[in-house]
Structure formats: C-alpha cells, structure tokens
Design an enzyme around this catalytic site. Structure first.
Site, PDB file in Angstrom:
ATOM      1  N   HIS B 102      46.983  35.235  38.079  1.00 31.16           N
ATOM      2  CA  HIS B 102      45.749  34.466  38.281  1.00 31.16           C
ATOM      3  C   HIS B 102      45.538  33.522  37.101  1.00 31.16           C
ATOM      4  CE1 HIS B 102      44.457  37.939  41.051  1.00 31.16           C
ATOM      5  NE2 HIS B 102      44.876  36.933  41.777  1.00 31.16           N
ATOM      6  N   GLU B 105      42.939  33.849  34.032  1.00 34.74           N
ATOM      7  CA  GLU B 105      42.937  35.055  33.206  1.00 34.74           C
ATOM      8  C   GLU B 105      43.835  34.840  31.992  1.00 34.74           C
ATOM      9  OE1 GLU B 105      44.079  37.918  36.178  1.00 34.74           O
ATOM     10  OE2 GLU B 105      42.290  37.544  37.377  1.00 34.74           O
ATOM     11  N   ARG B 162      41.856  30.214  40.071  1.00 35.62           N
ATOM     12  CA  ARG B 162      42.472  31.539  40.178  1.00 35.62           C
ATOM     13  C   ARG B 162      43.839  31.498  40.846  1.00 35.62           C
ATOM     14  NH1 ARG B 162      41.164  37.153  41.151  1.00 35.62           N
ATOM     15  NH2 ARG B 162      42.034  37.956  43.096  1.00 35.62           N
ATOM     16  N   HIS B 212      46.176  41.620  34.205  1.00 37.13           N
ATOM     17  CA  HIS B 212      45.087  40.770  34.673  1.00 37.13           C
ATOM     18  C   HIS B 212      43.875  40.896  33.739  1.00 37.13           C
ATOM     19  CE1 HIS B 212      46.650  40.001  38.874  1.00 37.13           C
ATOM     20  NE2 HIS B 212      47.451  40.983  38.484  1.00 37.13           N
ATOM     21  N   GLU B 286      43.517  45.599  33.910  1.00 34.77           N
ATOM     22  CA  GLU B 286      42.466  44.587  33.806  1.00 34.77           C
ATOM     23  C   GLU B 286      41.974  44.642  32.368  1.00 34.77           C
ATOM     24  OE1 GLU B 286      41.500  42.471  36.081  1.00 34.77           O
ATOM     25  OE2 GLU B 286      42.172  43.316  37.997  1.00 34.77           O
TER      26      GLU B 286
END
Lengths: 250, 364
Positions: B102, B105, B162, B212, B286
């Site tokens: 993405h 990020e 994104r 991510h 994440e």
C-alpha cells in the site's frame, strides 16, 4: 439479549472505545489537550430492544500533547437501532449519531490553563496576522512546533464529525489538516476554518470535510458548521499518458 | 495473458535458479551520488533512492546479497527483490518479506530497508543469524507497489494513495487502482495457469511476512471469519512471542489476532493467500502508530518503530528456522509442534503460485 463479554483487544471493543475518545475530545479537547485511547481493558455488549447496541468499555487514555497517561475512563456507547450504514464513496447519509456517556478519573489533572490563555491572547492580539497554514502534518509527518496547538485544535474539531459519523462499522482517525485558516471574529471566541482529511479504517477511505470551529479557553472547542466534501474535487488526473484517463477534476 | 505468462516465468526462473547457484544480476553502474555507508535509514526515501540503495547493497555484499527483477508494474516499473543468504551445498529454505503493498504506508518500505541493514550489520557476529543465512535465503521486496509508491511521492494531494495505478475503464475518478491486498485470492484462477511449471520447490518457503501500517497489530490467517488456519494455535503463540519481544524494546503494545478478530474481516490479502498455498507461517505486521499520526508517522519514529519491528521479525524467523531444522527453539515459551497434515498436503505448488501471483497482481 444477555450482556456479552467482549475481548478487549478485538475490534468491536476498540471501535466503541474510539467513539468514546471522539466524545471526550469534543468535551475536553483543546490546543493543549488531545486525548487518545491507550488500551481497552474490558468491554461488554448488550442489544437493547428498540434502542440499539449498547457497549460498555473501560479504557486507559493518554494525552497526545504531553504523551502522558491521562487516567482511566468508563463509557457507555449506544449505537442507535436502524442506523443507516455510512458509505464513504457517496455523500454520508444522515444517521443517528451514537450516544455516549463517559466518566473518567484524573482526566483533567494536567492543567493547561496557562498555555491556553497565552495562545488565546497571542491569536487574539495578532488579528492582522491570522493563522493560515496547510498540510499539518506534512508528507513526512513533520509539524512545525508553533503549529502543534493548531493541529490539536483541528483534532478536537474533527472529533465532532468523527463522533457523529461513527457507527459499529467504522473506525475514524484524523489523517491531516489539509488547510486551516483563522477567520476574523466579531466576539471573544476565535474562529477557524478547517479542511480536514479523515481516515476511515474499515473502508480504508480518506474522507474530506470542511469545518468551521470556534475556540476560547472558557468555552472550549465548538463546531459551528461541517460540510462533507465530494471525493472527486480532490482527485488528480495521473501524470501518465493513459488513454483510460478519468475526467479532470472540476 | 501473454504478459502474465512471461512475468510468471521470470519469477519462475528466479526460483529455479536459486537452487543451482546461477548468478544474479550484477550491478556495475550504481549511482555514486548516494553512498551506502552514509545512507540515512531514519528518513523516508523516494523510489529512485531505494532502487539505488538496492543496487549498492548488492554491490557491497557479493556472495551474500543479490537482486532480481521479478515483474513489471502496470506503468512499466520493475518490481525488484533482494535475496540475502550465504552459500550452502544443500538445498535452502526461503523466507519472504514484502513491504509497500500500500503506497501511503511509508514506514513499511523504510522497515524493509532497515531489516536488510540490520541483517548485514550483524550476521558476522550473530551466530544464530549466521546459521539462519546458511540454511535459508531471505527474499525482501522493499516496495511491491512501485507505481503507487511513486505516485504517493508526487505531492501532498497524492500522499494518501493506497492502491496500484492501473486505470479503470469507468469514467469515475474513484475507480483508479487495484488494492493489491484484496485481490490475491481473486487472482488464483489466473495463477493456476502455471501450476505445472514448477513443483520441485514445494514446502520450501518457511515464512511469509507482509509489512503494513498502521494500528500496531500482528495479524495471522485468515481474514475470513469462518475459516481457521489448521495451525492457528501455533500461529498465535509465535505472534504473541513476537509481540512480547517487541514490547520489550520501547514498551509499545502490539495486538495479535486474526483480522476479523482484531481489525475487520477481509479477503484476498497476501497473508491469507500465502497460508492457503501451504506456507505454514504467514503474518501481517501493522506497524506504528494507533492513529494519532497514522500514515504520516513522523520521521523521528522510524528508528524506534524499525527497532521493535526488527526484533519481532527476528523472533518469528528464529522460531520457523529452528523448527524447520529441528533445533531447540530459542523462544522457550513457544513449544514446537509438528506441522499439520493439512498444511503439508497443501504445501505443494507454493512457489509457482507465489511467483506467478505476485507478478499477476502487479500487472493488474
């Protein structure tokens, strides 16, 4: 329906706590206080007939300005029944906002009166040099030190919208103050126009709002008007020579 | 379709060659204006700097790091990975890490670079890591969605992009791009085309890590709420051990669980796809934070974030390595269990799927 215990680390508890966070910032947010959920400790869910889904959450909060712990809160968050699901790609349909009751220990133990008064006097007396800034923070996450209080103020103002727009299928955060302009004020409150970008985690959409907000130390932050911005006003035609290019932004 | 096939073959060649010691692309004309020993790992870097960095890393580490272009994006950019491993006479296992699926990020590509830097800095003195590199090749893709990442660097208005940059036929500006992390499963049908092309590297991939932001989560398969991975308990134990190790670095709490438990139900993620193909350990990181800064994580947090994430990744890699090579696990709290029959049964064909699907997704 019986009361169901929720796992504190799971998303239903987290989303309810996030709604309580936005509520707290509408009540207590300021240029020097921006509350963030630190950790959800316990949560329950109960479906109340004809009323909606009632969450009870306890959580710790930190102050995002001082980065210090700001105590413990317990909140009841009621998502009204028959809510209309928000569709971020379209104009948000009107939905009944969640109802929040929240009590906290030690929340306001950090006294920010001196800083708030100083900022207020500075912004009030500088009427000829009104705040006019954009991209807070910038692409690299940088915020000029003198703009940090404005960022927090924009965060508190955004929480009014994020609270109103929240339902069980959303998790909102402020992504950026795209623009902030101080407006001339006719009274003792300061007036600001914000263009804010909100990130909705579940849809992964960036949602754009224009807000007019007022602030003074005695009354706190208030949002006077909020206008959702259609997505395509911010679209940019990509710089490639593709034959499939979209229509340019109007 | 023809493009899909050739791109798939490219990657196929990569995996086929890796066992036979074939030489990789040698970098001879890396840009000299960016010095590797002065590279700043605590700032965000645009795509061209990352490509130059990759070339210099390869050049500075002969016999240890090589690079390979394994696909082209919609806009014709190369998708390039670094392969890190020490020479071995026996067939090696593999660990996969990708960053930058993405575009917005930015902390993810920063971490992939940090991860490579830390391995290269410590592998000579860290005996454990040295052993891992003799047994395993680590494949690191610093930026998978190259088009999207470039786009996110154009200006402030494109920063929060994104998806990929593939165009839609719809005359609607919201329809630009494909979300690479929602379409892995959808591409399966196309991927199946190459099923017969490679079977000899079955079950050799030990672990799949996709990086991510944000939310401070370690996600385990699956994204679908009604499907549980056969080794779910073990995945959770390994994930929790990683989170505990990460907390020890800067005190940051990372929540571990499946996406439908801790984030939201989803389908088509690369993590799920990897697990479905039989890779036994598959995790999504994440990274920081929990929403205060979100995608615009301040640069002063790059270092601390990468420090804790490295420790987390290292924890997982140590576990999967020790398990695969029948060593006493270094994470004593995580007992070793035998792989499930289901995982072994679906282990075949992973590499062809991995190779071809990544190329396929990139072309969309």
């Amino acid at each position: 329906m019986p009361v169901v215990q929720l796992v504190p680390g799971h998303y239903p508890a987290r989303r309810a706590a996030q709604v309580a966070q936005h509520y707290l910032n509408t009540q207590h947010g300021s240029p020097y206080r921006w509350l963030q959920v630190e950790r959800v400790l316990s949560a329950t869910l109960e479906e109340v007939a004809d009323k909606g889904m009632k969450y009870n959450v306890t959580f710790s909060v930190k102050d995002g300005v001082s980065e210090k712990s700001a105590g413990m809160c317990s909140a009841e968050v009621m998502f009204p029944a028959n809510e209309v699901q928000s569709l971020p790609l379209q104009a948000p349909p009107s939905q009944a906002p969640p109802q929040v009751h929240c009590s906290c220990e030690d929340l306001l133990k950090t006294n920010t009166t001196v800083e708030e008064d100083a900022l207020y006097q500075h912004l009030k007396s500088n009427a000829s040099v009104l705040v006019d800034a954009q991209y807070i923070p910038d692409s690299f996450g940088y915020i000029a030190p003198e703009m940090r209080p404005i960022w927090h103020l924009g965060g508190a103002a955004s929480s009014f919208v994020m609270l109103k727009e929240s339902n069980e299928n959303t998790l909102y955060n402020l992504a950026q103050l795209a623009n902030v302009t101080q407006l001339e004020s006719q009274n003792d409150t300061l007036l600001f126009q914000f263009h804010v970008l909100l990130h909705e985690m579940v849809s992964q959409e960036i949602i754009s709002w224009k807000l007019q907000a007022s602030w003074c130390p005695a009354e706190g932050v208030r949002v006077l008007s909020a206008e959702w911005q259609p997505k395509c006003h911010h679209c940019v035609v990509p710089p490639t020579n593709t034959t499939l290019a979209t229509t340019p932004p109007s | 379709m023809a493009m899909l096939g050739s791109a798939g073959l490219l990657v196929l060649a990569l995996f086929l060659q890796s066992g036979s010691g074939a030489s990789y692309r040698a970098v001879e004309n890396g840009q000299q204006d960016l010095q590797l020993d002065k590279y700043n790992y605590t700032t965000y870097h645009p795509m061209d700097e990352i490509f130059t960095w990759m070339e210099q890393v390869v050049k500075a580490n002969p016999g240890l790091v090589s690079s390979q272009v394994y696909g082209q994006t919609y806009e014709g950019n190369n998708i390039t990975l670094l392969k890190i491993g020490l020479e071995s006479s026996s067939r090696k296992k593999a660990i996969w890490m990708d960053c930058g699926i993405h575009a917005r990020e930015w902390i993810a590509p920063a971490f992939c670079q940090w991860f490579v830097k830390e391995i290269l800095r410590t592998y000579k003195t860290d005996e454990r890591l040295n052993l891992v590199l003799r047994n395993v090749d680590i494949y690191v893709t610093p930026v998978l969605n190259v088009d999207g990442y470039r786009y996110s660097w154009i200006n402030e208005s494109t920063r929060l992009w994104r998806k990929t940059r593939s165009a839609s036929r719809e005359a609607d500006c919201t329809c630009y791009g494909t979300d690479l992390n929602r379409n892995f499963y959808a591409n399966w049908g196309m991927v199946g085309i190459s099923r017969n092309c490679l079977q000899q590297r079955a079950e050799d991939i030990l672990c799949f890590l996709t990086i991510h932001s944000y939310g401070q989560l370690i996600l385990v398969p699956y994204g679908h709420p009604q499907i549980s991975a056969p080794n779910y308990d073990e995945l959770m134990r390994v994930g929790l051990a990683a989170a505990e190790a990460m907390k020890g670095v800067h005190g940051m709490v990372y929540t571990v669980g499946t996406s439908p438990d801790v984030l939201y139900p989803n389908s088509g993620s690369s993590r799920d796809w990897a697990r479905l193909t039989g890779i036994p350990f598959s995790f999504t990181f994440e990274l920081r934070d929990k929403g205060q800064h979100g995608f615009r994580l301040p640069e002063e947090q790059i270092g601390p974030t990468c420090e804790e994430a490295y420790v987390g990744a290292r924890s997982i890699i140590g576990y999967v390595h020790d398990k695969a090579f029948n060593l006493t696990t270094t994470t004593a709290t995580v007992p070793v269990t035998t792989p499930s029959a289901a995982a072994a049964a679906t282990g075949a064909l992973w590499s062809a799927l991995l190779a071809c699907s990544l190329a396929t997704a990139a072309l969309l």
